[in-house]
Design an enzyme around this catalytic site. Structure first.
Site, mmCIF file in Angstrom:
data_model
loop_
_atom_site.group_PDB
_atom_site.id
_atom_site.type_symbol
_atom_site.label_atom_id
_atom_site.label_comp_id
_atom_site.label_asym_id
_atom_site.label_seq_id
_atom_site.Cartn_x
_atom_site.Cartn_y
_atom_site.Cartn_z
ATOM 1 N N HIS A 82 4.541 -63.902 -84.848
ATOM 2 C CA HIS A 82 5.483 -63.086 -84.096
ATOM 3 C C HIS A 82 6.856 -63.137 -84.752
ATOM 4 O O HIS A 82 7.299 -64.177 -85.210
ATOM 5 C CB HIS A 82 5.610 -63.608 -82.663
ATOM 6 C CG HIS A 82 6.603 -62.823 -81.846
ATOM 7 N ND1 HIS A 82 6.275 -61.641 -81.244
ATOM 8 C CD2 HIS A 82 7.918 -63.039 -81.581
ATOM 9 C CE1 HIS A 82 7.347 -61.156 -80.626
ATOM 10 N NE2 HIS A 82 8.353 -61.987 -80.812
ATOM 11 N N ASP A 161 5.858 -60.582 -67.269
ATOM 12 C CA ASP A 161 6.939 -60.477 -68.262
ATOM 13 C C ASP A 161 7.524 -59.073 -68.274
ATOM 14 O O ASP A 161 8.742 -58.911 -68.391
ATOM 15 C CB ASP A 161 6.427 -60.849 -69.657
ATOM 16 C CG ASP A 161 7.530 -60.655 -70.702
ATOM 17 O OD1 ASP A 161 8.542 -61.384 -70.623
ATOM 18 O OD2 ASP A 161 7.407 -59.759 -71.550
ATOM 19 N N ARG A 168 15.693 -58.555 -66.019
ATOM 20 C CA ARG A 168 16.697 -59.314 -66.787
ATOM 21 C C ARG A 168 17.637 -58.362 -67.529
ATOM 22 O O ARG A 168 18.838 -58.600 -67.614
ATOM 23 C CB ARG A 168 16.000 -60.248 -67.783
ATOM 24 C CG ARG A 168 15.354 -61.467 -67.127
ATOM 25 C CD ARG A 168 14.388 -62.160 -68.082
ATOM 26 N NE ARG A 168 15.025 -62.542 -69.341
ATOM 27 C CZ ARG A 168 14.369 -62.679 -70.479
ATOM 28 N NH1 ARG A 168 13.055 -62.467 -70.540
ATOM 29 N NH2 ARG A 168 15.011 -63.035 -71.568
ATOM 30 N N SER A 183 9.030 -65.791 -72.421
ATOM 31 C CA SER A 183 8.628 -64.387 -72.514
ATOM 32 C C SER A 183 7.829 -64.139 -73.798
ATOM 33 O O SER A 183 6.727 -63.576 -73.779
ATOM 34 C CB SER A 183 9.887 -63.510 -72.478
ATOM 35 O OG SER A 183 9.634 -62.204 -72.912
ATOM 36 N N LYS A 187 3.224 -63.896 -74.238
ATOM 37 C CA LYS A 187 2.484 -62.766 -74.790
ATOM 38 C C LYS A 187 1.556 -63.205 -75.921
ATOM 39 O O LYS A 187 0.454 -62.686 -76.079
ATOM 40 C CB LYS A 187 3.471 -61.689 -75.252
ATOM 41 C CG LYS A 187 4.087 -60.959 -74.054
ATOM 42 C CD LYS A 187 5.225 -60.033 -74.442
ATOM 43 C CE LYS A 187 6.537 -60.745 -74.550
ATOM 44 N NZ LYS A 187 7.734 -59.901 -74.576
#
Ligand code: URA
Ligand code: CA
Length: 439
Positions: A82, A161, A168, A183, A187
């Site tokens: 990621h 999320d 948020r 968060s 995922k």
């Protein structure tokens, strides 16, 4: 559960229990708690923080809020990657097929671009025919057959999320490390990763502007990984200027293929190989990073990485001939050079502004509804530190709509700084955080 009590508890800096966190998430996704109460809790978290245990519990509560991918049918350790988001970052397009060509199964879920530039899915869709929307069964079958699939996220992954992030965003509670880290990690965990390699970007064009912030986020995520039993490492890489030279979807695909075919060296390749070798290493496929890097380099030189990308493209409906014939990628009507106005050295090329410039040409989205033009964007011919002479080409703009060019060029110009002396160079790689760096 009494939400008011929970808010006050956190407001006073007390610890929330696992049950409280889980129940809060479960009730929130069922719309049993009002947004204004959740906003108050999020704000309390911003002021008081979450400890490691609370952060891990929040992460897993979010993972459990929706579907999780079951990758058990795929043998071997599944390692995902990621990035916190950069400009001209096609590392996924390079390392996913390269790592897969080393015999490591790659099941990658990717997203579209928010912000200025396209995401991995947008880039892949620049390849004629490529379809990122495969059923889970088909994607798993593809991984079993050729070792790789890159697909869009299914709808019901980590719904908590999606809801929390949207809230948020409008309540000034995005910038909290535990919230960001949980968060991102939720995922990755929900998509079935046994191991996770994180690329945390730092610099003017990144979510984290300073090294201190970037290392703190990296530690927070590696800590979560450790606490929930997923081997996690993070590298911190530079985003003061774009990683590669191309910014725009088809242009980035071409650059990624060039790296895969060994035609291009530089930071994009370096970062891709480092991330890829971490994937091989934490997956247990090699015993050192050096060995990992050597294997990846081998599969660039012998063409196996590029062939694996061709397999991926073909199995997902695309025209794999793009691997050897770049003219099959969408082409813009015009190419317009951006010329240097003076002699000197390039001292900065702000990644975010360059991304914005490319977006203005049609390569990215202002809103989720905007449609991307895969052919347009820009290709930098110079990087920070390069000497330039007046009249030399600094970048080429790939344009379809003439009315966009003026603003795109003026944004590009603002991204650029030129000075008399050669500037100091920042490194591509700022450091790394592994499980051993964590208490
Ligand atoms: N990216 C995410 O996925 N989540 C955050 O909270 C911030 C950035
Ligand atoms: Ca920032």
């Amino acid at each position: 559960m009494n939400m008011v009590e929970l808010i006050i508890k956190k407001r006073e800096g007390k610890e929330l229990s696992q049950q409280e966190i889980e129940k809060f998430i479960q009730q929130y996704i069922k719309d049993e708690i009002e947004d204004y109460q959740v906003s108050a809790l999020l704000m309390a978290i911003c002021f008081q923080g979450l400890n490691q245990r609370e952060t891990a519990d929040l992460t897993m509560a979010m993972v459990n809020s929706g579907d999780q991918m079951n990758l058990e049918m795929i043998p071997g350790v599944k390692v995902d990657k990621h990035s916190t988001g950069g400009v001209a970052d096609t590392t996924t397009l390079i390392l996913a097929p390269l790592v897969a060509s080393c015999g490591v199964p790659v099941m990658k879920m990717s997203g579209r671009g928010l912000g200025f530039t396209g995401g991995t899915l947008d880039k892949l869709e620049a390849i004629p025919g490529f379809n990122p929307y495969q059923s889970m069964e088909k994607a798993i079958q593809n991984v079993q057959d050729i070792g790789i699939a890159i697909i869009g996220q299914t709808h019901n992954m980590v719904p908590a999320d999606k809801k929390l992030y949207a809230l948020r965003d409008v309540t000034g509670t995005v910038d909290q490390l535990s919230l960001i880290a949980s968060s991102i990690m939720s995922k990755k965990i929900a998509s079935g990763a046994d191991g996770i390699v994180l690329d945390v970007k730092v610099g003017s064009g990144a979510f984290m502007n300073t090294e201190e912030q970037a290392f703190a986020l990296a530690k927070e995520m590696v800590q979560i990984g450790k606490n929930v039993g997923r081997k996690t490492v993070a590298i911190i890489t530079d985003m003061n200027q774009p990683l590669g030279m191309a910014v725009g979807n088809a242009l980035e695909v071409k650059e990624a293929i060039q790296v895969l075919r060994g035609e291009v060296e530089g930071p994009l390749k370096e970062v891709s190989l480092l991330l890829g070798s971490h994937m091989l290493h934490i997956g247990g496929y090699v015993s050192s990073l050096e060995e990992g890097k050597q294997k990846l380099e081998e599969n660039i030189q012998n063409g196996k990485g590029a062939l694996k990308l061709a397999d991926l493209i073909r199995l997902q409906g695309g025209d794999e001939r793009v691997i050897t014939d770049y003219t099959l990628l969408p082409q813009s009507k015009e190419i317009i050079p951006f010329l240097a106005q003076q002699d000197g050295y390039i001292s900065s090329m702000k990644a975010q502004e360059i991304g914005k410039s490319s977006m203005l040409l049609g390569a990215g989205r202002m809103t989720m509804e905007d449609i991307i033009d895969p052919a347009v964007g820009l290709v930098m011919k110079k990087r920070v530190g390069d000497p330039i002479r007046k009249g030399e080409v600094i970048a080429e703009f790939y344009v379809n709509k003439k009315e966009h060019i003026k603003e795109a060029m003026s944004v590009f110009e603002r991204a650029l700084h030129i000075q008399k002396e050669a500037p100091p160079l920042s490194p591509y790689i700022h450091g790394m955080v592994t499980g051993e760096d964590i208490k």
